[in-house]
Enzyme design. Structure first.
Site, PDB file in Angstrom:
ATOM      1  N   SER A 191       0.878  -1.177   0.000  1.00 14.37           N
ATOM      2  CA  SER A 191       0.000   0.000   0.000  1.00 14.37           C
ATOM      3  C   SER A 191       0.909   1.219   0.000  1.00 14.37           C
ATOM      4  O   SER A 191       2.119   1.104   0.198  1.00 14.37           O
ATOM      5  CB  SER A 191      -0.877   0.018   1.251  1.00 14.37           C
ATOM      6  OG  SER A 191      -0.119   0.444   2.377  1.00 14.37           O
ATOM      7  N   ASP A 192       0.343   2.396  -0.222  1.00 17.38           N
ATOM      8  CA  ASP A 192       1.110   3.603   0.067  1.00 17.38           C
ATOM      9  C   ASP A 192       0.947   3.896   1.567  1.00 17.38           C
ATOM     10  O   ASP A 192       0.214   3.214   2.277  1.00 17.38           O
ATOM     11  CB  ASP A 192       0.638   4.767  -0.824  1.00 17.38           C
ATOM     12  CG  ASP A 192       1.705   5.857  -0.948  1.00 17.38           C
ATOM     13  OD1 ASP A 192       2.632   5.885  -0.113  1.00 17.38           O
ATOM     14  OD2 ASP A 192       1.607   6.699  -1.856  1.00 17.38           O
ATOM     15  N   TRP A 193       1.632   4.923   2.002  1.00 13.63           N
ATOM     16  CA  TRP A 193       1.687   5.303   3.422  1.00 13.63           C
ATOM     17  C   TRP A 193       0.268   5.454   3.999  1.00 13.63           C
ATOM     18  O   TRP A 193      -0.476   6.332   3.565  1.00 13.63           O
ATOM     19  CB  TRP A 193       2.452   6.623   3.502  1.00 13.63           C
ATOM     20  CG  TRP A 193       2.766   7.148   4.856  1.00 13.63           C
ATOM     21  CD1 TRP A 193       1.903   7.763   5.717  1.00 13.63           C
ATOM     22  CD2 TRP A 193       4.042   7.145   5.488  1.00 13.63           C
ATOM     23  NE1 TRP A 193       2.560   8.140   6.850  1.00 13.63           N
ATOM     24  CE2 TRP A 193       3.886   7.778   6.744  1.00 13.63           C
ATOM     25  CE3 TRP A 193       5.314   6.681   5.137  1.00 13.63           C
ATOM     26  CZ2 TRP A 193       4.949   7.962   7.630  1.00 13.63           C
ATOM     27  CZ3 TRP A 193       6.365   6.863   6.025  1.00 13.63           C
ATOM     28  CH2 TRP A 193       6.170   7.489   7.253  1.00 13.63           C
ATOM     29  N   ASP A 194      -0.096   4.596   4.918  1.00 17.96           N
ATOM     30  CA  ASP A 194      -1.413   4.665   5.575  1.00 17.96           C
ATOM     31  C   ASP A 194      -2.593   4.468   4.630  1.00 17.96           C
ATOM     32  O   ASP A 194      -3.738   4.723   5.028  1.00 17.96           O
ATOM     33  CB  ASP A 194      -1.623   6.026   6.261  1.00 17.96           C
ATOM     34  CG  ASP A 194      -0.988   6.078   7.640  1.00 17.96           C
ATOM     35  OD1 ASP A 194      -0.422   5.051   8.085  1.00 17.96           O
ATOM     36  OD2 ASP A 194      -1.050   7.150   8.274  1.00 17.96           O
ATOM     37  N   SER A 195      -2.345   4.035   3.397  1.00 18.54           N
ATOM     38  CA  SER A 195      -3.479   4.063   2.472  1.00 18.54           C
ATOM     39  C   SER A 195      -4.462   2.921   2.703  1.00 18.54           C
ATOM     40  O   SER A 195      -5.574   2.960   2.184  1.00 18.54           O
ATOM     41  CB  SER A 195      -3.026   4.121   1.010  1.00 18.54           C
ATOM     42  OG  SER A 195      -2.475   2.896   0.590  1.00 18.54           O
TER      43      SER A 195
END
Ligand code: NOJ
Length: 775
Positions: free
Chosen positions: A294-298
């Site tokens: 995932s991307d950061w916190d996505s």
């Protein structure tokens, strides 16, 4: 590739180990890194998986942000030793990386090593030009070499995973992240995507000195509404398949090991929970077998998007969609065990997500050799060889936009030069955005480079004006912004006047203007494309003195330089050239190097024209496309593919060698390129096509081949560009699959996307369903 170790190498390896062993206090296996076949890695990963508890499996699906600012050190230690996190990001110190590896390898039940990810976007310590600049080289081999340089330094630090390449197509210069990609074109973007994957990963996964690529941001992130970073994207299926997805597909074909899901919603469904993207397209259609991060916190933010009803729902939906590893948020760890227990997601689904992660750890040789040699890291990063590669890259990526009366190259016998502008002597800005680990003390500014190249010349350097973003950036903690020097109106005026005085006294003024490095990149979109602050006023005032002026533009995106394009005789766009930027720019300005970069983006006159791109579909009265606004010319300031040189070149008429194109019989077009000047130089020969009629309107022009050719003075060469028939296919919005349609096509070959060097050819046999080709 022969991976056998010969007797000499065995001997050297022994000596190396003798030297190395005392420096490594960590008791580790010392086997040389080897590649492992896919079959063997799969078999080992499966065997390991069978021994793992559910919690251990889910630990492998977490990636935790390091550095005390994100996770306190003691907590990082705990997560590594307990196996609650099998992956980290943002650790860059090899000593610390070895420590954490030791915890994972010695304390966890199954001794599974960690991966370490980092934004190795255009270098690690030695910073190369930004990716948009690298695309301006139109030289995939150079891009592979330069990316490999970045990989080498990062791997020496213990990093195993680069968060790159970013292959998002960007048609709007307001979007700050345009600097991280290869620009607007799907073909150039695809070539650059593959070149970077090869540079990061080498010839095989686990190749020594290489790291895993992570292709991002899947997908459509670059089409953010209004160019506003993170905003949703609405992309028609036709554009998605024909423009936005091809570079991702090219990266898969080049063997990319990992992908990163995008932050934003694509056509209403957040990319990180988008099973169509992550399963149907990526895995089922393209055959991707690696891991998706995932991307950061996505994952967590699937809730924020109004998509998931709770953190648990977010975890389940991301996992079901096919996200193998969650970056920074912990919804997997917190909720998947319970979800499996409740039967909301099966353990078989979890196994299928964990398997590629374990496989990559095997293939990277981490089980055999989890640690790095700290001494070697110290020796090899920032080495002269790395710096040389960065300088060559910077020389190859600058784009000469204007050069009236051959003002450039300047003569080395100039008596005095004024080097003016807020970016002229700024080490931080010269590196550009996403150079977090770059050591600014290493950086050669434009002023430094000129001083070193011209020791006999009187060189006066001053800022003239200062620029600041005026709003916080997401990088402020990691890269503290520099303080302004001139704050009161009187100080500012004195500095402005000082710059004018120096310009008055000098033979030539070189103004280094543009954007500070915080002004582009993530979270750095702009509504305007003007030169920030008072820079244009300064440029106008210096130009008004009537002496020779060169504008050196340092920027992460096309800027509104309409005034300069009419009044400043020479403009050299250097993007952000990196650690060796100053040496490269000095060489370029004084003819030690010859500019050969070409624009990978259409350069607008003003922000109001965006999104602006060359490969649009022919509209009603196309002859009038330059007059679509009543208050501004609607054509670009500089077209896609444009770039000047100190050499001049001529090109013969394009000759189509294979006028009847069909599957198996590619288009071949030949031109004779001649260097008509007395200066050796490189030219980029570009081939564009247009399908005249078909089941859907096709773009007015599309780049389909190019070659960068270096020629000695007076030399000429026949250049044949080949386009396989499948490159002429497209995704039909009518049939909803890839088609190659028979009919008449135009072809142009020239030095930019407006060339009129034209011929035609026929596609004589089509293919209605190209699904096989798409794979
Ligand atoms: C968020 C960015 O969107 C992504 O490109 C980057 O790799 C991660 N943060 C990690 O820094």
């Amino acid at each position: 590739m022969n991976r056998q170790v010969g007797p000499l190498m065995k001997g050297l390896w022994g000596v190396f180990l003798l030297v190395l062993l005392p420096t490594l206090s960590l008791a580790q296996p010392t086997a040389a890194p080897t590649s492992m076949s896919d079959a063997e890695a799969t078999q080992r990963a499966n065997a390991l998986l069978r021994r793992m508890t559910l919690a251990e499996k889910i630990g492998q699906m977490e990636q935790t942000a390091g550095q005390p600012m994100y996770t306190p050190s003691a907590e990082a230690d705990r997560l590594a030793s307990s196996g609650e996190s099998g992956n980290f990001l943002f650790f860059t110190d090899p000593v610390r990386i070895n420590e954490l590896q030791k915890l994972a390898v010695t304390k966890t039940r199954l001794h599974i090593p960690l991966t370490f990810g980092y934004d190795v976007i255009h270098g690690f310590r030695t910073i190369a030009p930004i990716p948009l600049a690298m695309a301006s080289s139109w030289d995939p081999a150079l891009v592979t070499r330069t990316t490999a340089m970045a990989a080498r330094e990062a791997r020496a630090a213990g990093i195993t995973l680069a968060f790159g390449p970013m292959v998002d197509i960007a048609r709007d210069a307001r979007w700050g992240r345009i600097m991280e990609g290869a620009g607007e074109d799907p073909y150039l973007g695809s070539r650059m995507a593959a070149a970077q994957v090869r540079g990061f990963q080498g010839d095989y996964i686990g190749a020594p000195g290489h790291i895993l690529a992570c292709v991002k941001h899947f997908a459509g992130y670059g089409a953010a509404n209004g160019g506003r970073d993170y905003d949703e994207t609405d992309i028609s299926d036709e554009l998605l398949w024909n423009v936005y997805l091809p570079p991702f597909h090219a990266a898969v074909k080049a063997g990319a090991a990992t992908f990163m899901s995008a932050y934003q919603s694509l056509n209403g469904v957040p990319a990180t929970g988008n099973a169509w993207l992550l399963r149907d397209v990526l895995r089922n259609t393209w055959g991707f077998k690696g891991a998706v991060l995932s991307d950061w916190d996505s994952v967590k933010s699937l809730q924020t998007h109004g998509f998931a009803s709770s953190a648990a729902d977010a975890a389940i939906r991301a996992a079901r969609a096919g996200v193998n590893m969650e970056m920074t948020s912990t919804t997997y760890r917190d909720h998947l065990p319970e979800a499996v227990k409740k039967g909301e997601i099966s353990e078989a689904t979890i196994d299928a997500l964990v398997l590629p992660i374990l496989k990559l750890k095997y293939q990277m040789g981490l089980f055999a050799n989890p640690y790095v040699d700290v001494e070697r890291f110290r020796r090899e990063t920032g080495s002269p060889e790395q710096r040389r590669a960065a300088r060559v890259a910077a020389e190859q990526t600058a784009v000469l936009l204007r050069n009236e009366n051959h003002l450039l190259p300047l003569s080395k016998s100039l008596r005095s030069i004024a080097v003016i502008g807020p970016l002229a002597d700024s080490k931080l800005d010269t590196m550009g955005s996403w150079a977090i680990h770059g050591d600014r003390r290493d950086t050669v500014t434009v002023a430094d480079g000129l001083r070193q190249l011209l020791p006999q010349t009187q060189i006066a350097v001053t800022k003239g004006v200062e620029i600041e973003r005026g709003s916080p950036t997401i990088f402020d903690e990691q890269v503290p912004p520099e303080k302004l020097q001139f704050t009161t109106p009187a100080e500012k005026k004195a500095e402005f006047d000082r710059a004018l005085d120096l310009a008055r006294q000098a033979d030539v003024s070189i103004l280094v203007l543009g954007e500070a490095q915080t002004m582009s990149g993530e979270n750095a979109s702009r509504a305007r494309l003007s030169l920030p602050g008072e820079q244009e006023k300064l440029l106008q005032a210096v130009t008004a003195l009537g002496k020779p002026v060169v504008l050196v533009l340092m920027t992460g995106r096309p800027l509104d330089i309409s005034w300069a394009a009419e009044h400043v005789p020479a403009i050299l766009n250097i993007w952000y050239p990196g650690t060796e930027g100053g040496h490269a720019v000095a060489n370029l300005l004084f003819g030690e190097a010859n500019p050969s970069g070409h624009l990978p983006v259409t350069w607008p006159r003003e922000a109001g024209q965006e999104p602006l791109f060359y490969n649009y579909k022919l509209p009603q009265n196309p002859e009038n496309t330059a007059h679509r606004y009543w208050d501004l010319t609607s054509s670009p300031l500089y077209p896609f593919g444009y770039g000047l040189s100190y050499s001049s070149f001529s090109l013969s008429n394009v000759a189509v060698n294979s006028p009847q194109v069909k599957p198996g019989t590619p288009l071949r077009a030949t031109v004779t390129l001649r260097n008509t000047s007395r200066v050796a130089g490189a030219q980029v020969v570009q081939l564009y096509v247009h399908q005249r009629a078909g089941g859907a309107s096709r773009p007015n022009r599309e780049l389909k081949a190019f070659e960068k050719v270096m020629l000695a003075p007076g030399e000429s060469r026949d250049v044949t560009l080949t386009v396989p028939a499948q490159e002429l296919s497209y995704w039909s919005p009518v049939l909803r699959h890839q088609v190659l349609e028979p009919g008449t096509f135009d072809v142009w070959v020239g030095f930019d996307s407006t060339t009129d060097n034209h011929a035609t050819f026929q596609v004589t046999a089509g293919l209605d369903d190209m699904t096989a080709v798409a794979k």
